[in-house]
Design a protein around this motif. Structure first.
Motif, PDB file in Angstrom:
ATOM      1  N   ILE A  48      24.872 -11.844  10.508  1.00 34.77           N
ATOM      2  CA  ILE A  48      23.613 -12.157  11.186  1.00 34.77           C
ATOM      3  C   ILE A  48      23.149 -10.960  11.999  1.00 34.77           C
ATOM      4  CG2 ILE A  48      22.553 -13.558  13.008  1.00 34.77           C
ATOM      5  CD1 ILE A  48      22.801 -15.031  10.380  1.00 34.77           C
ATOM      6  N   ARG A  49      24.088 -10.290  12.683  1.00 31.11           N
ATOM      7  CA  ARG A  49      23.717  -9.136  13.500  1.00 31.11           C
ATOM      8  C   ARG A  49      23.106  -8.025  12.636  1.00 31.11           C
ATOM      9  NH1 ARG A  49      26.296  -8.002  18.327  1.00 31.11           N
ATOM     10  NH2 ARG A  49      26.556 -10.254  18.418  1.00 31.11           N
ATOM     11  N   GLU A  50      23.699  -7.776  11.458  1.00 28.00           N
ATOM     12  CA  GLU A  50      23.151  -6.750  10.565  1.00 28.00           C
ATOM     13  C   GLU A  50      21.762  -7.158  10.063  1.00 28.00           C
ATOM     14  OE1 GLU A  50      26.173  -6.239   7.585  1.00 28.00           O
ATOM     15  OE2 GLU A  50      27.052  -4.528   8.628  1.00 28.00           O
ATOM     16  N   ALA A  51      21.595  -8.426   9.722  1.00 28.63           N
ATOM     17  CA  ALA A  51      20.295  -8.892   9.240  1.00 28.63           C
ATOM     18  C   ALA A  51      19.233  -8.749  10.328  1.00 28.63           C
ATOM     19  CB  ALA A  51      20.396 -10.352   8.793  1.00 28.63           C
ATOM     20  N   PHE A  92      29.111  -3.234   9.596  1.00 27.06           N
ATOM     21  CA  PHE A  92      30.195  -4.203   9.474  1.00 27.06           C
ATOM     22  C   PHE A  92      30.776  -4.211   8.061  1.00 27.06           C
ATOM     23  CE2 PHE A  92      27.704  -6.092  13.028  1.00 27.06           C
ATOM     24  CZ  PHE A  92      28.667  -5.928  14.015  1.00 27.06           C
ATOM     25  N   ASP A  93      29.897  -4.211   7.038  1.00 26.56           N
ATOM     26  CA  ASP A  93      30.386  -4.133   5.663  1.00 26.56           C
ATOM     27  C   ASP A  93      31.146  -2.836   5.429  1.00 26.56           C
ATOM     28  OD1 ASP A  93      29.440  -6.567   4.906  1.00 26.56           O
ATOM     29  OD2 ASP A  93      27.757  -5.832   3.718  1.00 26.56           O
ATOM     30  N   LEU A  94      30.619  -1.750   5.971  1.00 31.50           N
ATOM     31  CA  LEU A  94      31.259  -0.450   5.801  1.00 31.50           C
ATOM     32  C   LEU A  94      32.652  -0.448   6.429  1.00 31.50           C
ATOM     33  CD1 LEU A  94      31.304   2.523   5.067  1.00 31.50           C
ATOM     34  CD2 LEU A  94      29.960   3.003   7.112  1.00 31.50           C
ATOM     35  N   THR A  95      32.768  -0.995   7.627  1.00 37.31           N
ATOM     36  CA  THR A  95      34.061  -0.998   8.302  1.00 37.31           C
ATOM     37  C   THR A  95      35.039  -1.928   7.599  1.00 37.31           C
ATOM     38  OG1 THR A  95      32.896  -0.565  10.388  1.00 37.31           O
ATOM     39  CG2 THR A  95      35.201  -1.227  10.535  1.00 37.31           C
ATOM     40  N   GLU A  96      34.538  -3.026   7.053  1.00 34.20           N
ATOM     41  CA  GLU A  96      35.403  -3.918   6.277  1.00 34.20           C
ATOM     42  C   GLU A  96      35.988  -3.183   5.071  1.00 34.20           C
ATOM     43  OE1 GLU A  96      35.135  -8.486   4.892  1.00 34.20           O
ATOM     44  OE2 GLU A  96      33.607  -7.196   4.000  1.00 34.20           O
ATOM     45  N   ARG A 169      28.256   6.391   6.847  1.00 41.27           N
ATOM     46  CA  ARG A 169      27.949   6.180   8.270  1.00 41.27           C
ATOM     47  C   ARG A 169      26.612   6.810   8.648  1.00 41.27           C
ATOM     48  NH1 ARG A 169      32.468   5.447  12.074  1.00 41.27           N
ATOM     49  NH2 ARG A 169      31.323   6.838  13.469  1.00 41.27           N
ATOM     50  N   THR A 170      26.268   7.918   8.004  1.00 39.23           N
ATOM     51  CA  THR A 170      25.011   8.600   8.320  1.00 39.23           C
ATOM     52  C   THR A 170      23.966   8.459   7.220  1.00 39.23           C
ATOM     53  OG1 THR A 170      25.953  10.658   7.437  1.00 39.23           O
ATOM     54  CG2 THR A 170      26.126  10.298   9.803  1.00 39.23           C
ATOM     55  N   LYS A 171      24.397   8.244   5.974  1.00 35.34           N
ATOM     56  CA  LYS A 171      23.452   8.160   4.860  1.00 35.34           C
ATOM     57  C   LYS A 171      22.808   6.788   4.730  1.00 35.34           C
ATOM     58  CE  LYS A 171      25.239  11.869   1.933  1.00 35.34           C
ATOM     59  NZ  LYS A 171      25.790  12.230   0.598  1.00 35.34           N
ATOM     60  N   SER A 172      23.491   5.752   5.169  1.00 34.97           N
ATOM     61  CA  SER A 172      22.913   4.408   5.147  1.00 34.97           C
ATOM     62  C   SER A 172      22.125   4.192   6.439  1.00 34.97           C
ATOM     63  CB  SER A 172      24.007   3.348   5.034  1.00 34.97           C
ATOM     64  OG  SER A 172      23.480   2.064   5.293  1.00 34.97           O
ATOM     65  N   PRO A 173      20.804   3.997   6.357  1.00 38.68           N
ATOM     66  CA  PRO A 173      20.002   3.840   7.581  1.00 38.68           C
ATOM     67  C   PRO A 173      20.484   2.728   8.499  1.00 38.68           C
ATOM     68  CG  PRO A 173      18.577   4.191   5.688  1.00 38.68           C
ATOM     69  CD  PRO A 173      19.965   3.994   5.144  1.00 38.68           C
ATOM     70  N   LEU A 174      20.881   1.588   7.914  1.00 35.83           N
ATOM     71  CA  LEU A 174      21.317   0.480   8.755  1.00 35.83           C
ATOM     72  C   LEU A 174      22.624   0.816   9.462  1.00 35.83           C
ATOM     73  CD1 LEU A 174      20.990  -2.368   9.826  1.00 35.83           C
ATOM     74  CD2 LEU A 174      22.119  -3.224   7.771  1.00 35.83           C
ATOM     75  N   ALA A 175      23.586   1.367   8.733  1.00 37.84           N
ATOM     76  CA  ALA A 175      24.855   1.747   9.357  1.00 37.84           C
ATOM     77  C   ALA A 175      24.620   2.799  10.430  1.00 37.84           C
ATOM     78  CB  ALA A 175      25.828   2.266   8.300  1.00 37.84           C
ATOM     79  N   ALA A 176      23.802   3.799  10.129  1.00 37.87           N
ATOM     80  CA  ALA A 176      23.537   4.861  11.104  1.00 37.87           C
ATOM     81  C   ALA A 176      22.905   4.288  12.369  1.00 37.87           C
ATOM     82  CB  ALA A 176      22.616   5.917  10.493  1.00 37.87           C
ATOM     83  N   ASN A 177      21.985   3.342  12.199  1.00 33.74           N
ATOM     84  CA  ASN A 177      21.331   2.720  13.348  1.00 33.74           C
ATOM     85  C   ASN A 177      22.340   1.972  14.210  1.00 33.74           C
ATOM     86  OD1 ASN A 177      19.987   0.126  14.570  1.00 33.74           O
ATOM     87  ND2 ASN A 177      18.308   1.575  14.302  1.00 33.74           N
ATOM     88  N   MET A 178      23.248   1.243  13.562  1.00 35.93           N
ATOM     89  CA  MET A 178      24.215   0.443  14.320  1.00 35.93           C
ATOM     90  C   MET A 178      25.229   1.327  15.046  1.00 35.93           C
ATOM     91  SD  MET A 178      24.765  -2.731  11.688  1.00 35.93           S
ATOM     92  CE  MET A 178      25.650  -3.741  12.883  1.00 35.93           C
TER      93      MET A 178
END
Length: 256
Positions: A48-51, A92-96, A169-178
Protein backbone atom coordinates in the motif's frame (compact mmCIF):
# COMPACT_ATOMS: atom_id res chain seq x y z
CA UNK A 1 -11.32 -6.92 -3.01
CA UNK A 2 -8.86 -9.33 -4.66
CA UNK A 3 -6.77 -7.92 -7.51
CA UNK A 4 -4.74 -9.53 -10.28
CA UNK A 5 -2.31 -8.19 -12.88
CA UNK A 6 1.38 -7.14 -13.07
CA UNK A 7 3.42 -5.83 -10.14
CA UNK A 8 1.38 -5.83 -6.98
CA UNK A 9 1.77 -2.17 -6.05
CA UNK A 10 0.90 -1.21 -9.66
CA UNK A 11 -2.27 -3.30 -9.52
CA UNK A 12 -3.32 -1.60 -6.29
CA UNK A 13 -2.50 1.86 -7.68
CA UNK A 14 -4.38 1.15 -10.91
CA UNK A 15 -7.40 -0.11 -8.98
CA UNK A 16 -7.44 3.05 -6.87
CA UNK A 17 -7.23 5.27 -9.97
CA UNK A 18 -10.15 3.34 -11.47
CA UNK A 19 -12.13 3.94 -8.29
CA UNK A 20 -11.26 7.65 -8.43
CA UNK A 21 -12.32 7.89 -12.07
CA UNK A 22 -15.53 6.02 -11.26
CA UNK A 23 -16.35 8.61 -8.60
CA UNK A 24 -15.82 6.54 -5.46
CA UNK A 25 -13.42 9.22 -4.20
CA UNK A 26 -13.95 12.69 -5.61
CA UNK A 27 -11.24 15.37 -5.87
CA UNK A 28 -10.57 16.79 -2.43
CA UNK A 29 -11.83 13.72 -0.59
CA UNK A 30 -9.65 11.80 1.85
CA UNK A 31 -8.57 8.26 1.05
CA UNK A 32 -9.08 5.54 3.68
CA UNK A 33 -6.19 4.84 6.02
CA UNK A 34 -3.33 2.56 5.13
CA UNK A 35 -4.55 -0.33 7.27
CA UNK A 36 -8.05 -0.12 5.80
CA UNK A 37 -6.70 -0.14 2.25
CA UNK A 38 -4.40 -3.06 3.03
CA UNK A 39 -7.38 -5.02 4.35
CA UNK A 40 -9.59 -4.09 1.40
CA UNK A 41 -7.02 -5.05 -1.24
CA UNK A 42 -5.66 -7.99 0.76
CA UNK A 43 -2.05 -6.84 0.51
CA UNK A 44 0.65 -5.81 2.97
CA UNK A 45 1.27 -2.31 4.32
CA UNK A 46 4.51 -2.01 2.31
CA UNK A 47 2.55 -2.67 -0.90
CA UNK A 48 0.00 0.00 0.00
CA UNK A 49 2.83 2.39 0.86
CA UNK A 50 4.46 1.85 -2.56
CA UNK A 51 1.12 2.32 -4.34
CA UNK A 52 0.45 5.56 -2.44
CA UNK A 53 3.89 6.96 -3.23
CA UNK A 54 3.48 6.06 -6.91
CA UNK A 55 0.11 7.85 -7.00
CA UNK A 56 1.56 10.84 -5.18
CA UNK A 57 4.49 11.03 -7.63
CA UNK A 58 2.04 11.18 -10.54
CA UNK A 59 -0.20 13.78 -8.90
CA UNK A 60 -3.27 11.63 -8.31
CA UNK A 61 -3.14 12.20 -4.57
CA UNK A 62 -1.39 14.51 -2.13
CA UNK A 63 -0.48 14.41 1.55
CA UNK A 64 -1.90 17.28 3.56
CA UNK A 65 0.04 18.20 6.68
CA UNK A 66 -0.18 14.78 8.26
CA UNK A 67 -3.97 14.63 8.10
CA UNK A 68 -3.98 11.98 5.40
CA UNK A 69 -3.91 11.45 1.65
CA UNK A 70 -6.38 13.33 -0.55
CA UNK A 71 -7.48 12.98 -4.16
CA UNK A 72 -6.21 15.88 -6.25
CA UNK A 73 -7.98 15.29 -9.56
CA UNK A 74 -9.95 12.68 -11.44
CA UNK A 75 -9.66 13.30 -15.20
CA UNK A 76 -6.26 11.95 -16.25
CA UNK A 77 -7.37 10.50 -19.55
CA UNK A 78 -8.02 6.81 -20.10
CA UNK A 79 -4.83 6.24 -22.10
CA UNK A 80 -2.48 7.61 -19.44
CA UNK A 81 -3.05 5.34 -16.48
CA UNK A 82 -1.25 2.12 -17.49
CA UNK A 83 1.99 3.79 -18.52
CA UNK A 84 1.87 6.53 -15.90
CA UNK A 85 1.87 4.05 -13.02
CA UNK A 86 4.61 1.83 -14.47
CA UNK A 87 7.38 2.87 -12.08
CA UNK A 88 9.14 -0.48 -12.23
CA UNK A 89 9.99 -1.96 -8.82
CA UNK A 90 9.50 -0.22 -5.51
CA UNK A 91 11.92 -0.25 -2.59
CA UNK A 92 10.02 -2.94 -0.70
CA UNK A 93 9.93 -5.37 -3.64
CA UNK A 94 13.58 -4.62 -4.33
CA UNK A 95 14.62 -5.28 -0.74
CA UNK A 96 12.59 -8.49 -0.66
CA UNK A 97 14.54 -9.68 -3.71
CA UNK A 98 17.78 -8.73 -1.99
CA UNK A 99 16.80 -10.76 1.07
CA UNK A 100 16.40 -13.82 -1.15
CA UNK A 101 19.46 -13.38 -3.38
CA UNK A 102 21.92 -11.83 -0.95
CA UNK A 103 20.90 -14.20 1.83
CA UNK A 104 21.96 -17.15 -0.28
CA UNK A 105 24.96 -15.33 -1.74
CA UNK A 106 26.44 -14.64 1.70
CA UNK A 107 25.88 -18.29 2.71
CA UNK A 108 27.90 -19.38 -0.32
CA UNK A 109 30.53 -16.74 0.37
CA UNK A 110 30.95 -18.10 3.90
CA UNK A 111 32.36 -21.36 2.57
CA UNK A 112 34.54 -19.83 -0.15
CA UNK A 113 35.76 -16.46 1.17
CA UNK A 114 39.50 -15.88 1.48
CA UNK A 115 41.43 -14.15 4.25
CA UNK A 116 42.22 -11.32 1.84
CA UNK A 117 38.54 -10.82 1.07
CA UNK A 118 37.74 -10.71 4.79
CA UNK A 119 40.41 -8.03 5.20
CA UNK A 120 38.77 -6.10 2.37
CA UNK A 121 35.40 -6.24 4.14
CA UNK A 122 37.03 -5.06 7.38
CA UNK A 123 38.49 -2.06 5.54
CA UNK A 124 35.12 -1.25 4.00
CA UNK A 125 33.41 -1.32 7.41
CA UNK A 126 36.11 0.99 8.70
CA UNK A 127 35.32 3.40 5.84
CA UNK A 128 31.60 3.15 6.64
CA UNK A 129 32.15 4.17 10.25
CA UNK A 130 34.93 6.70 9.69
CA UNK A 131 32.62 9.69 9.22
CA UNK A 132 28.90 8.95 9.40
CA UNK A 133 28.15 12.57 8.48
CA UNK A 134 29.63 11.98 5.01
CA UNK A 135 26.48 10.41 3.54
CA UNK A 136 27.84 9.75 0.00
CA UNK A 137 30.91 7.99 1.44
CA UNK A 138 28.75 5.88 3.76
CA UNK A 139 26.46 4.88 0.90
CA UNK A 140 29.45 4.02 -1.27
CA UNK A 141 30.90 1.84 1.49
CA UNK A 142 27.55 0.08 1.90
CA UNK A 143 27.49 -0.66 -1.85
CA UNK A 144 31.08 -1.92 -1.84
CA UNK A 145 30.44 -4.15 1.19
CA UNK A 146 27.58 -6.01 -0.43
CA UNK A 147 29.31 -6.33 -3.80
CA UNK A 148 32.46 -7.64 -2.11
CA UNK A 149 30.39 -10.39 -0.53
CA UNK A 150 28.86 -11.26 -3.90
CA UNK A 151 32.34 -11.34 -5.39
CA UNK A 152 33.51 -13.66 -2.60
CA UNK A 153 31.08 -16.32 -3.84
CA UNK A 154 33.37 -16.85 -6.83
CA UNK A 155 30.29 -16.88 -9.06
CA UNK A 156 30.16 -14.15 -11.72
CA UNK A 157 26.43 -14.65 -12.35
CA UNK A 158 25.61 -14.08 -8.67
CA UNK A 159 27.74 -10.95 -8.63
CA UNK A 160 25.92 -9.66 -11.72
CA UNK A 161 22.50 -10.24 -10.15
CA UNK A 162 23.48 -8.46 -6.93
CA UNK A 163 24.95 -5.57 -8.94
CA UNK A 164 21.72 -5.31 -10.96
CA UNK A 165 19.59 -5.20 -7.81
CA UNK A 166 21.76 -2.36 -6.50
CA UNK A 167 21.45 -0.47 -9.78
CA UNK A 168 17.66 -0.60 -9.44
CA UNK A 169 17.92 1.57 -6.32
CA UNK A 170 18.62 4.53 -8.60
CA UNK A 171 17.26 3.38 -11.98
CA UNK A 172 13.74 2.62 -10.75
CA UNK A 173 11.99 5.98 -10.12
CA UNK A 174 9.77 4.58 -7.38
CA UNK A 175 12.62 2.87 -5.53
CA UNK A 176 14.81 5.97 -5.88
CA UNK A 177 12.02 8.15 -4.50
CA UNK A 178 11.49 5.90 -1.49
CA UNK A 179 15.18 5.65 -0.64
CA UNK A 180 15.43 9.44 -0.96
CA UNK A 181 12.63 9.74 1.60
CA UNK A 182 14.60 7.45 3.90
CA UNK A 183 17.68 9.67 3.54
CA UNK A 184 15.61 12.74 4.39
CA UNK A 185 14.52 10.90 7.51
CA UNK A 186 18.15 10.51 8.53
CA UNK A 187 18.29 6.78 7.79
CA UNK A 188 21.69 5.66 6.49
CA UNK A 189 23.68 2.39 6.59
CA UNK A 190 25.18 1.64 10.00
CA UNK A 191 28.31 -0.34 10.83
CA UNK A 192 26.61 -2.24 13.66
CA UNK A 193 24.06 -3.65 11.21
CA UNK A 194 26.84 -5.06 9.01
CA UNK A 195 29.21 -6.32 11.70
CA UNK A 196 27.28 -9.59 12.41
CA UNK A 197 27.47 -10.42 8.70
CA UNK A 198 31.23 -10.05 8.68
CA UNK A 199 31.61 -11.98 11.94
CA UNK A 200 29.68 -14.88 10.43
CA UNK A 201 31.87 -14.82 7.35
CA UNK A 202 34.98 -14.89 9.55
CA UNK A 203 33.56 -17.95 11.29
CA UNK A 204 32.88 -19.54 7.87
CA UNK A 205 29.34 -20.23 9.12
CA UNK A 206 26.86 -20.17 6.18
CA UNK A 207 23.75 -20.48 8.36
CA UNK A 208 24.74 -17.61 10.63
CA UNK A 209 25.77 -15.52 7.62
CA UNK A 210 22.43 -16.08 5.90
CA UNK A 211 20.49 -15.16 9.04
CA UNK A 212 22.62 -12.06 9.65
CA UNK A 213 22.09 -10.80 6.09
CA UNK A 214 18.37 -11.40 6.28
CA UNK A 215 18.10 -9.58 9.62
CA UNK A 216 20.01 -6.66 8.18
CA UNK A 217 17.82 -6.36 5.09
CA UNK A 218 14.60 -6.82 7.03
CA UNK A 219 15.81 -3.87 9.06
CA UNK A 220 16.02 -1.90 5.80
CA UNK A 221 12.32 -2.62 5.25
CA UNK A 222 11.52 -1.42 8.78
CA UNK A 223 13.58 1.74 8.18
CA UNK A 224 11.68 2.47 4.95
CA UNK A 225 8.35 2.09 6.71
CA UNK A 226 9.52 4.35 9.53
CA UNK A 227 10.88 6.97 7.14
CA UNK A 228 7.60 7.37 5.29
CA UNK A 229 5.69 7.47 8.58
CA UNK A 230 8.11 10.12 9.87
CA UNK A 231 7.34 12.28 6.84
CA UNK A 232 3.67 12.24 7.78
CA UNK A 233 4.56 13.09 11.39
CA UNK A 234 6.74 15.99 10.25
CA UNK A 235 3.87 17.35 8.16
CA UNK A 236 1.63 17.11 11.22
CA UNK A 237 4.18 18.94 13.35
CA UNK A 238 4.49 21.66 10.70
CA UNK A 239 0.72 22.10 10.74
CA UNK A 240 0.69 22.33 14.55
CA UNK A 241 3.54 24.86 14.55
CA UNK A 242 1.74 26.98 11.94
CA UNK A 243 -1.44 26.98 14.02
CA UNK A 244 0.49 27.79 17.19
CA UNK A 245 2.15 30.76 15.49
CA UNK A 246 -1.20 31.94 14.15
CA UNK A 247 -2.76 31.80 17.62
CA UNK A 248 0.23 33.61 19.12
CA UNK A 249 -0.07 36.41 16.56
CA UNK A 250 -3.79 36.79 17.28
CA UNK A 251 -3.12 36.96 21.02
CA UNK A 252 -0.52 39.66 20.51
CA UNK A 253 -3.02 41.68 18.49
CA UNK A 254 -5.60 41.29 21.23
CA UNK A 255 -3.21 42.46 23.93
CA UNK A 256 -1.91 45.46 21.99
Amino acid sequence: MKITGNKLYQRVAASITEAIEAGRWSPGSRLPGERDLAEEYKVSRPTIREAMIALEMKGWIEARHGSGLYVTRRDHGSGERADALNFDVGAFDLTEARILFEGEAVALAAVSITDEQIEELEAILHDMGADDSDEPAVMDADHRFHLAIANATGNAAIRSVVEYLWELRTKSPLAANMFARAKRGGITPRVEEHRPILDSLKARDPHAARNAMRRHLRGVVDDLLEATELEAMERARSEIDARRNSVAQRLRIGSA
